[in-house]
Design an enzyme around this catalytic site. Sequence first.
Site, mmCIF file in Angstrom:
data_model
loop_
_atom_site.group_PDB
_atom_site.id
_atom_site.type_symbol
_atom_site.label_atom_id
_atom_site.label_comp_id
_atom_site.label_asym_id
_atom_site.label_seq_id
_atom_site.Cartn_x
_atom_site.Cartn_y
_atom_site.Cartn_z
ATOM 1 N N LYS A 1 24.220 34.886 36.980
ATOM 2 C CA LYS A 1 22.945 34.693 36.278
ATOM 3 C C LYS A 1 21.805 34.430 37.277
ATOM 4 O O LYS A 1 20.726 35.020 37.186
ATOM 5 C CB LYS A 1 23.071 33.529 35.296
ATOM 6 C CG LYS A 1 21.780 33.056 34.700
ATOM 7 C CD LYS A 1 21.198 34.077 33.747
ATOM 8 C CE LYS A 1 19.767 33.751 33.382
ATOM 9 N NZ LYS A 1 19.189 34.682 32.431
ATOM 10 N N CYS B 1 11.980 31.814 34.103
ATOM 11 C CA CYS B 1 13.279 32.246 34.622
ATOM 12 C C CYS B 1 13.185 32.710 36.067
ATOM 13 O O CYS B 1 13.755 32.104 36.965
ATOM 14 C CB CYS B 1 13.806 33.370 33.741
ATOM 15 S SG CYS B 1 13.806 32.908 32.010
#
Length: 434
Positions: A217, A271
């Site tokens: 991720k 993010c």
Amino acid sequence: MMGDVKPDVCVVGLGYIGLPTAAIIARAGCKVLGLDVSQDVVDTINRGEIHIEEVDLDGLVHGVVQRGLLRASTQIEPADVFVIAVPTPFEKDGHHTPDISYVLAAATQVAAVLKAGDTVILESTSPVGTTEQMRDLMAGLRPDLKFPGTMRETPDVAIAYCPERVLPGRILEELTNNDRSIGGITPRCARKALAFYKRFVRGTCVTTDARSAEMTKLVENAYRDVNIAFANELSIVADRMGLDVWEVIRLANRHPRVNILQPGPGVGGHCIAVDPWFIVAGAPDETPLIRTARNVNDGKMHHVVKKAAELVAAHPHEKVACLGLAFKANIDDFRESPARYVAASLARQFGSRIHVVEPYAAQLPREFEGTGAVRIDLDSALEDCGVLIVLVDHDVFKVVPLAERQGKVVYDTRGIWSDQPAMPNVIEGLRLAG
Ligand code: SAJ
């Protein structure tokens, strides 16, 4: 699902990821309890309404709440599967240290109702090792249960890390169709989590271990950050050389193995501007490239402020329009937005000369208060402002015809108006270079 019916699945955290995830699991026929610390959020969802903007989410939530498949609460209840989707911000130490306290708080809540046969899945973007830390915490709280990876015997519960990788604005579609990495603390945990995701994911689900899934991720977002940094550095170099960076990138991308991303006023959102630091925190001496990319992208924002300020100062009699505040195109998300930072910096320097156009905002953010800057619509900006600074590539800006921009001084940080004629003697390179 009536209030007293036991849920199959409990989703902890009803934010940008948790709420759509809860709704999609409910749509697949599971009875879902959504947990949130905010009573307001809980009440909104129980009315069948939503507190965030996302394409098609309102109809979906309304439907599953009405059918009794989704219910929200501030109190945890026993369930068979727990999905944790809470924020993982930075510590307030100014060193980009990951703060996993919300994850650990969620795990503490889950531990209180955990029983043999349950599965606990962490979805929050997390530093490598967090899932094991979560396991250790729960094992300490529940000595009556056997936890995976800590003993030879068959564990009572399964624990896995399964990150989401959805794009804001396409969350529902991507939640269903994207491939998923499913990282178990043990292979058995991965298989149990896989069986759960198979109920509502159409993409391929690939099993691995929890640490690899955590790193995957972070790597995905760091990869994008590094590549955007390349484009942003290129734009500053092109600016210095008086070249049109968009033209150079367009030409270079005709090479079959080159695919340069787009420069902009910096990288925003919760993010890509955050996750690379989680890798740096885990290996501070081995990450010069990832760290530099972050600094290049943040530096681009300051470069844009400087150039824009020079331009505004060079045209003292013109009104200035800043086009866009969102962190990227066609969304109403202003978190960590470079456009917002640039516009607010100009507002502080130039006050009432600054006019902000943001069709996705009902009002200007708080930092504009007292600066004198005003919010106007696009039509008024095109009529009244002699200087246009493009900060976001919203579709509504892209389609402004050349005739309405002709004769204006334009600083296009997103490269949306490649037909804009150069302004002679303005500031060299300012027309097109980001
Ligand atoms: N940006 C550029 N140039 C580009 C592409 C993006 O300047 O060529 C900027 C955008 O304007 C924006 C920022 O980067 O300010 C991030 O935008 P984005 O569209 O690249 O990504 P996010 O933050 O909306 O979503 C990302 C996605 N990750 C990747 O594409 C690897 C998404 O799949 C993740 O699920 C999401 O982060 C997340 O939640 O981690």
